[in-house]
Write a protein that holds these residues in place. Sequence first.
Motif, PDB file in Angstrom:
ATOM      1  N   ARG A 163      -0.421  -0.176  12.019  1.00  0.00           N
ATOM      2  CA  ARG A 163      -1.069   0.908  11.249  1.00  0.00           C
ATOM      3  C   ARG A 163      -0.226   1.274  10.013  1.00  0.00           C
ATOM      4  O   ARG A 163      -0.920   1.835   9.236  1.00  0.00           O
ATOM      5  CB  ARG A 163      -1.577   1.856  12.271  1.00  0.00           C
ATOM      6  CG  ARG A 163      -2.429   1.556  13.259  1.00  0.00           C
ATOM      7  CD  ARG A 163      -2.706   2.553  14.366  1.00  0.00           C
ATOM      8  NE  ARG A 163      -2.902   3.974  13.750  1.00  0.00           N
ATOM      9  CZ  ARG A 163      -2.823   5.016  14.423  1.00  0.00           C
ATOM     10  NH1 ARG A 163      -2.277   5.031  15.706  1.00  0.00           N
ATOM     11  NH2 ARG A 163      -3.094   6.067  13.788  1.00  0.00           N
ATOM     12  N   VAL A 164       1.078   1.077  10.289  1.00  0.00           N
ATOM     13  CA  VAL A 164       1.965   1.463   8.956  1.00  0.00           C
ATOM     14  C   VAL A 164       2.596   0.313   8.681  1.00  0.00           C
ATOM     15  O   VAL A 164       3.069  -0.425   9.344  1.00  0.00           O
ATOM     16  CB  VAL A 164       2.858   2.893   9.418  1.00  0.00           C
ATOM     17  CG1 VAL A 164       3.802   2.959   8.202  1.00  0.00           C
ATOM     18  CG2 VAL A 164       2.002   4.139   9.488  1.00  0.00           C
ATOM     19  N   ARG A 165       2.657   0.010   7.369  1.00  0.00           N
ATOM     20  CA  ARG A 165       3.597  -1.058   7.070  1.00  0.00           C
ATOM     21  C   ARG A 165       4.135  -0.818   5.515  1.00  0.00           C
ATOM     22  O   ARG A 165       3.412  -0.148   4.780  1.00  0.00           O
ATOM     23  CB  ARG A 165       2.503  -2.423   6.508  1.00  0.00           C
ATOM     24  CG  ARG A 165       1.528  -2.669   7.754  1.00  0.00           C
ATOM     25  CD  ARG A 165       0.393  -3.423   7.263  1.00  0.00           C
ATOM     26  NE  ARG A 165      -0.610  -3.494   8.108  1.00  0.00           N
ATOM     27  CZ  ARG A 165      -1.874  -3.909   7.889  1.00  0.00           C
ATOM     28  NH1 ARG A 165      -2.127  -4.537   6.763  1.00  0.00           N
ATOM     29  NH2 ARG A 165      -2.991  -3.849   9.049  1.00  0.00           N
ATOM     30  N   PHE A 166       5.357  -1.039   5.409  1.00  0.00           N
ATOM     31  CA  PHE A 166       6.121  -0.536   4.426  1.00  0.00           C
ATOM     32  C   PHE A 166       6.353  -1.915   3.138  1.00  0.00           C
ATOM     33  O   PHE A 166       6.550  -3.176   3.756  1.00  0.00           O
ATOM     34  CB  PHE A 166       7.320  -0.191   4.614  1.00  0.00           C
ATOM     35  CG  PHE A 166       7.225   1.291   4.858  1.00  0.00           C
ATOM     36  CD1 PHE A 166       7.268   2.507   3.989  1.00  0.00           C
ATOM     37  CD2 PHE A 166       7.234   1.620   6.409  1.00  0.00           C
ATOM     38  CE1 PHE A 166       7.033   3.861   4.515  1.00  0.00           C
ATOM     39  CE2 PHE A 166       7.312   2.857   6.835  1.00  0.00           C
ATOM     40  CZ  PHE A 166       7.069   3.904   5.744  1.00  0.00           C
ATOM     41  N   ARG A 167       6.195  -1.889   2.178  1.00  0.00           N
ATOM     42  CA  ARG A 167       6.269  -3.034   1.276  1.00  0.00           C
ATOM     43  C   ARG A 167       6.781  -2.759   0.007  1.00  0.00           C
ATOM     44  O   ARG A 167       7.155  -1.865  -0.460  1.00  0.00           O
ATOM     45  CB  ARG A 167       4.811  -3.654   0.779  1.00  0.00           C
ATOM     46  CG  ARG A 167       3.659  -4.096   1.864  1.00  0.00           C
ATOM     47  CD  ARG A 167       4.010  -5.205   2.692  1.00  0.00           C
ATOM     48  NE  ARG A 167       3.347  -5.607   3.764  1.00  0.00           N
ATOM     49  CZ  ARG A 167       3.399  -5.556   5.091  1.00  0.00           C
ATOM     50  NH1 ARG A 167       4.614  -4.948   5.630  1.00  0.00           N
ATOM     51  NH2 ARG A 167       2.594  -5.956   5.958  1.00  0.00           N
ATOM     52  N   VAL A 168       7.276  -3.890  -0.672  1.00  0.00           N
ATOM     53  CA  VAL A 168       8.170  -3.789  -1.896  1.00  0.00           C
ATOM     54  C   VAL A 168       7.333  -4.188  -3.124  1.00  0.00           C
ATOM     55  O   VAL A 168       6.662  -5.464  -2.880  1.00  0.00           O
ATOM     56  CB  VAL A 168       9.366  -4.561  -2.062  1.00  0.00           C
ATOM     57  CG1 VAL A 168      10.184  -4.305  -3.451  1.00  0.00           C
ATOM     58  CG2 VAL A 168      10.446  -3.914  -0.968  1.00  0.00           C
ATOM     59  N   GLY A 169       6.908  -3.470  -4.057  1.00  0.00           N
ATOM     60  CA  GLY A 169       6.185  -3.995  -5.239  1.00  0.00           C
ATOM     61  C   GLY A 169       5.988  -3.007  -6.285  1.00  0.00           C
ATOM     62  O   GLY A 169       6.763  -1.789  -6.141  1.00  0.00           O
ATOM     63  N   ASP A 170       5.524  -3.523  -7.400  1.00  0.00           N
ATOM     64  CA  ASP A 170       5.120  -2.468  -8.744  1.00  0.00           C
ATOM     65  C   ASP A 170       4.041  -1.583  -8.457  1.00  0.00           C
ATOM     66  O   ASP A 170       3.078  -2.302  -8.452  1.00  0.00           O
ATOM     67  CB  ASP A 170       5.182  -3.314  -9.888  1.00  0.00           C
ATOM     68  CG  ASP A 170       5.005  -2.603 -11.020  1.00  0.00           C
ATOM     69  OD1 ASP A 170       4.925  -1.433 -11.013  1.00  0.00           O
ATOM     70  OD2 ASP A 170       5.153  -3.120 -12.378  1.00  0.00           O
ATOM     71  N   GLY A 171       4.032  -0.294  -8.021  1.00  0.00           N
ATOM     72  CA  GLY A 171       3.395   0.665  -7.693  1.00  0.00           C
ATOM     73  C   GLY A 171       2.339   0.606  -9.121  1.00  0.00           C
ATOM     74  O   GLY A 171       1.038   0.940  -8.730  1.00  0.00           O
ATOM     75  N   ARG A 172       2.589   0.213 -10.155  1.00  0.00           N
ATOM     76  CA  ARG A 172       1.668   0.692 -11.409  1.00  0.00           C
ATOM     77  C   ARG A 172       0.614  -0.386 -11.247  1.00  0.00           C
ATOM     78  O   ARG A 172      -0.558  -0.352 -12.262  1.00  0.00           O
ATOM     79  CB  ARG A 172       2.332   0.536 -12.775  1.00  0.00           C
ATOM     80  CG  ARG A 172       3.649   1.261 -12.876  1.00  0.00           C
ATOM     81  CD  ARG A 172       4.401   1.264 -14.147  1.00  0.00           C
ATOM     82  NE  ARG A 172       5.391  -0.162 -13.765  1.00  0.00           N
ATOM     83  CZ  ARG A 172       6.342  -0.248 -14.440  1.00  0.00           C
ATOM     84  NH1 ARG A 172       6.568   0.017 -15.643  1.00  0.00           N
ATOM     85  NH2 ARG A 172       6.932  -1.483 -14.278  1.00  0.00           N
ATOM     86  N   LYS A 173       1.046  -1.623 -10.436  1.00  0.00           N
ATOM     87  CA  LYS A 173       0.002  -2.586 -10.317  1.00  0.00           C
ATOM     88  C   LYS A 173      -0.956  -2.567  -8.895  1.00  0.00           C
ATOM     89  O   LYS A 173      -1.917  -3.242  -8.529  1.00  0.00           O
ATOM     90  CB  LYS A 173       0.514  -3.939 -10.512  1.00  0.00           C
ATOM     91  CG  LYS A 173       1.082  -4.129 -11.742  1.00  0.00           C
ATOM     92  CD  LYS A 173       2.002  -5.600 -11.922  1.00  0.00           C
ATOM     93  CE  LYS A 173       2.725  -5.793 -12.988  1.00  0.00           C
ATOM     94  NZ  LYS A 173       3.390  -7.038 -13.072  1.00  0.00           N
ATOM     95  N   GLY A 174      -0.567  -1.302  -8.208  1.00  0.00           N
ATOM     96  CA  GLY A 174      -1.469  -1.250  -7.079  1.00  0.00           C
ATOM     97  C   GLY A 174      -0.817  -2.222  -6.227  1.00  0.00           C
ATOM     98  O   GLY A 174       0.154  -2.769  -5.951  1.00  0.00           O
ATOM     99  N   TRP A 175      -1.688  -2.673  -5.059  1.00  0.00           N
ATOM    100  CA  TRP A 175      -1.174  -3.447  -3.628  1.00  0.00           C
ATOM    101  C   TRP A 175      -2.374  -4.179  -3.273  1.00  0.00           C
ATOM    102  O   TRP A 175      -3.527  -3.634  -2.974  1.00  0.00           O
ATOM    103  CB  TRP A 175      -0.295  -2.966  -2.918  1.00  0.00           C
ATOM    104  CG  TRP A 175       0.422  -3.725  -1.833  1.00  0.00           C
ATOM    105  CD1 TRP A 175       0.033  -3.866  -0.593  1.00  0.00           C
ATOM    106  CD2 TRP A 175       1.356  -4.717  -1.955  1.00  0.00           C
ATOM    107  NE1 TRP A 175       0.585  -4.684   0.170  1.00  0.00           N
ATOM    108  CE2 TRP A 175       1.531  -5.380  -0.903  1.00  0.00           C
ATOM    109  CE3 TRP A 175       2.230  -5.093  -3.116  1.00  0.00           C
ATOM    110  CZ2 TRP A 175       2.580  -6.257  -0.576  1.00  0.00           C
ATOM    111  CZ3 TRP A 175       3.246  -5.880  -2.843  1.00  0.00           C
ATOM    112  CH2 TRP A 175       3.402  -6.624  -1.707  1.00  0.00           C
TER     113      TRP A 175
END
Length: 278
Positions: A163-175
Amino acid sequence: MAWYSSGSTNEELVENLWRSNLITTPLTKSAFLKVDRANYAPSDPYADSPQPIGHGATISAPHMHAQAVETLLPFLLPKEGQEEEKAAARSGSSVPNVVGQAGRPRRVLDIGSGSGYLTHVLAELVGDTGVVVGLEHIPALRDLGERNMAKSREGRALLDSGRVRFRVGDGRKGWSEASPGAAQPGVGGEAAPSAAEERGDKKEEAGGWDAIHVGAAAAELHDELVRQLRSPGRMFIPVEAEDGWDQYIWIVDKDEQGNVRKEKSVGVRYVPLTDAPK
């Protein structure tokens, strides 16, 4: 503007936020009470002020987290939560104007999740079939959010369930988050498609977000984030003004027909939403 909602315990902090009308709905108050800020703030966790958490990031002041949750609440609550809030309204408590497709599992994106605190609070509101994704551009902060959440039994259960997942990415591009596998049945799945969805009118809905919270100041209101909002959906995002110094919260709403409305709100001070440090 300074707020004076600090406390000596989590319960006192939340009660002071309630008395100051920074938290105005019973379910919001309940969610904040369930998440001990001491698991997420490195020092003086019950002070109503931002604190550094390393890597140039901060955990926002509790009153800003309260404002974000109150703003997004109509797009966070599952159908059963809506009924609880209606019951609260009948008893004289404040109730949000709940919108969205009844019964559709909620999907929430927390950009700049940092310590993981608000990610956990959001997860307490979306219900058993909802999903909250915390997105960070620095792997060490992604790991920090996971470690902090794992400090409590409730947090570990949220992580283990998917139900909760942590990810790495560029937040300006969403996910874009894939649906959970068979090991997590029912979590984040979609309700039966509507007639409009069957016609292909909302082909992006399954991967979009009912609510997007951005915890860092964007240089502009990024179109990709607006595109990823479901119809209906809402985004809470601090954006830099043209002068490059002032910042304001913008509330972005997308209605059921996909029409977008943008409203400039209060002035704030956030760390920038930018590239990961080299």
